[in-house]
Design a protein around this motif. Structure first.
Motif, mmCIF file in Angstrom:
data_model
loop_
_atom_site.group_PDB
_atom_site.id
_atom_site.type_symbol
_atom_site.label_atom_id
_atom_site.label_comp_id
_atom_site.label_asym_id
_atom_site.label_seq_id
_atom_site.Cartn_x
_atom_site.Cartn_y
_atom_site.Cartn_z
ATOM 1 N N TYR A 92 1.141 -6.619 -3.480
ATOM 2 C CA TYR A 92 1.455 -6.453 -2.067
ATOM 3 C C TYR A 92 0.198 -6.074 -1.285
ATOM 4 C CZ TYR A 92 3.451 -4.830 2.262
ATOM 5 O OH TYR A 92 3.732 -4.690 3.575
ATOM 6 N N GLY A 116 0.062 -9.081 0.670
ATOM 7 C CA GLY A 116 1.174 -8.800 1.583
ATOM 8 C C GLY A 116 2.464 -9.451 1.128
ATOM 9 N N SER A 162 8.881 -7.583 2.918
ATOM 10 C CA SER A 162 8.022 -8.437 3.744
ATOM 11 C C SER A 162 8.666 -9.828 3.885
ATOM 12 C CB SER A 162 6.652 -8.542 3.065
ATOM 13 O OG SER A 162 6.077 -9.807 3.282
#
Lengths: 244, 352
Positions: free
Chosen positions: A51, A55, A84
């Motif tokens: 992440y 992301g 996300s």
């Protein structure tokens, strides 16, 4: 002026305090208890690292309970988990040994249907041996590798557009031929009469014998399929699933 | 050869049957007379001419193979074929009825007079041509639409009684869920329907000049306007006598009757998911067969060795047409539509 500075300060503090909470969101939910606490910790760290780099949220979810539509369940879980926009959820249902990987956002391209197949092939051996930690700890880097690589040539926007167009053009041609054939059909309206219904004397149809005899019956039982059914509106997803 | 024509008692021009008024009309002095008036009045009643004696063609020759006589009006030679019963002089357009061909076994029982005028027939044909993007330009070039002719076509009108039984294999399918299973239960039935159906006035054409597909296409006729045959209605039109015997059209009539019986029976097989027709046994008893002349507006056009027929029910106006397709235009239009749909596909691919 002071007020504004104050406000910004408060906002800043809030953001800073909120950030670690956000960053520490849970990505490994081992409800079926297939992993040790230590293993969960390691996997979480691996997912967190992905992440931080890309992301992208890699989520692992295991459950024992029965779910009728694992695809929808996995997609909803991801959508409602505050993750996300780009990410993947790997859902294992121990009830029937079903698996499903649902992808979102950019992962729909980077982790395409065929790539998910490859990933599963490489970890299915561990799953079969119930070595779940090995499976998951291989799953995360495999995903990361593809995410880093980016979409395959065929998944790049221009190429995928051309591919779609190539599939649609024969359809367009087919419809064009169909339309002109309809026009051609109108050129000859002559048809033989199919029957003599116009000449039946009113009320002369007399059904004297009328038998409806039950002979036998057949029964087929099909397990209710779980792969069908589109996503329930909202965000679109890619994905792949099966049994392990 | 005996011919007949109707003359106006006022001006001696010929009288023709007018579809709009249903009367005999003189196009010259515009007087009109009802058909009954014409029948009763000696002045207007058809003038009978006896031709053939002393003619270059023998009478026997004339009546069997083709028709050859001189026009009583202008003396021009009129030639028809072996089935012509009413025609017009190609030189002076004088309408002539060959009464000898309408007597004895060839005397029609009934006639339905024309109700559609030539003007209406021409505009129907123009409408048929209009908007046909695949029609070769040269096909309509000669303005042949004016050549549409009003023709009394010989028909056999058959009554039948049918009785029989038809078997069906029928299924009733129910699906329901049982736990995690979708269960499909199919009940299989043997269904039998037997009974009788009566038919009247099935029209089958008795001429080889028109194809069955065209005469059947312009069905049905309204028999409430069918009246006993009288020569007057033929004046101004062409008419043919039958060259197909009544027995030869029954096979086709029976085919249609069988289909209707099956359909009527099948309509009572209800409440099933699928119905498949099995064995059937249908017997048909023939009733009366009548010989009638029914009105048709028609035009045959030869184009590249093929005949294209336009036919219009002279009573109801129902139209059937058979038109050639221009191959070049066919591909041009395919390309045009492909262009349009390809553009749509390009947009759809963007959204997908």
């Amino acid at each position: 002026m002071k007020k504004i500075v104050c406000f910004i300060c408060v906002l800043l503090i809030f953001t800073l305090t909120a950030l670690p909470v956000y960053a520490a969101k849970e990505r490994v939910m081992d409800t079926a208890d297939l992993l040790t606490a230590e293993e969960e910790q390691k996997l979480s760290q691996m997912a967190q690292a992905v992440y931080d780099e890309y992301g992208v949220d890699i989520v692992i979810l295991t459950e024992n309970t029965y779910v009728s539509d694992i695809q929808r369940y996995a997609e909803n879980y991801y959508d409602n988990g505050g993750y996300s926009a780009d990410g993947i959820i790997f859902y294992l249902s121990m009830y029937d040994r079903d698996w499903y990987m649902a992808t979102s956002g950019s992962c729909m391209d980077t982790l395409s249907y065929s790539r998910l197949g490859d990933i599963f092939d490489r970890i299915s051996g561990y799953l079969a041996e119930d070595d779940y930690y090995a499976a998951f700890s291989n799953f995360i880097p495999l995903c990361e590798g593809y995410i880093e690589e980016g979409p395959s040539f065929f998944a790049t926007p221009v190429v995928s557009y051309l591919l779609k167009l190539c599939l649609l053009l024969p359809v367009a041609f087919g419809i064009a031929v169909f339309v002109v054939f309809l026009e051609k059909k109108k050129m000859n309206t002559a048809v033989l009469q199919k029957n003599a219904n116009d000449y039946i004397i009113n009320g002369s149809v007399d059904i004297e014998e009328q038998k409806d005899v039950f002979v036998t019956f057949t029964v087929t039982r099909v397990p209710i399929s779980q792969n069908s059914g589109g996503s329930g509106g909202g965000r679109s997803h890619g994905g792949r699933g099966g049994k392990f | 050869m005996e011919t007949l024509e109707y003359r106006c008692p006022n001006c001696n021009a010929y009288l023709v049957f007018d579809p709009k008024s249903g009367k005999m009309k003189c196009d010259y002095c515009l007087s009109d007379f009802s058909v009954d008036e014409v029948k009763e009045n000696n002045d207007t009643r058809g003038k009978v001419h006896n031709e053939g004696q002393g003619h270059t063609h023998s009478e026997e020759h004339s009546s069997e193979d083709y028709l050859c006589y001189s026009c009583p009006s202008c003396g021009g030679e009129i030639i028809g074929d072996s089935t012509t019963a009413a025609t017009e002089c190609p030189f002076c357009e004088n309408p002539t009825i060959i009464t000898q061909r309408l007597s004895g076994e060839f005397k029609p029982d009934y006639v339905i007079p024309f109700k559609i005028t030539k003007k209406e027939a021409v505009s129907a044909l123009e409408k048929l041509y209009g908007g046909k993007k695949l029609l070769p330009n040269a096909f309509t070039k000669d303005n042949r639409v004016k050549k549409v002719t009003g023709m009394y076509v010989p028909y056999w009108i058959c009554d039948c009684q049918a009785s029989g039984t038809v078997r069906y294999d029928a299924t009733r399918v129910r699906t329901y869920t049982d736990g995690r299973y979708m269960v499909t239960r199919t009940d299989i039935y043997n269904v039998i329907r037997g009974g009788t159906v009566a038919f009247d006035n099935i029209p089958q054409d008795g001429t080889t000049k028109l194809e069955g597909i065209h005469t059947e296409s312009i069905e049905p006729y309204d028999y409430s306007e069918m009246i006993p045959f009288s020569n007057e209605y033929l004046s101004g039109y062409f008419a043919d006598i039958y060259d197909v015997k009544s027995g030869d059209v029954l096979e086709r009539a029976h085919e249609r009757v069988k289909a209707s019986v099956k359909e009527s029976f099948k309509n009572t097989v209800i409440g099933y998911s699928t119905v498949t027709e099995g064995q059937s046994n249908i017997n048909i008893t023939n009733g009366d067969i009548h010989y009638a002349l029914l009105p048709v507006w028609m035009l045959n056009t030869n184009w590249n060795g093929k005949t294209y027929t336009f036919a219009m029910n002279g009573q109801t106006g129902k139209v059937v047409g058979d038109l050639p397709v221009d191959k070049k235009k066919f591909w041009k239009r395919t390309a045009m539509f492909f262009g349009i749909f390809a553009a749509v596909a390009a947009l759809i691919a963007l959204v997908l």
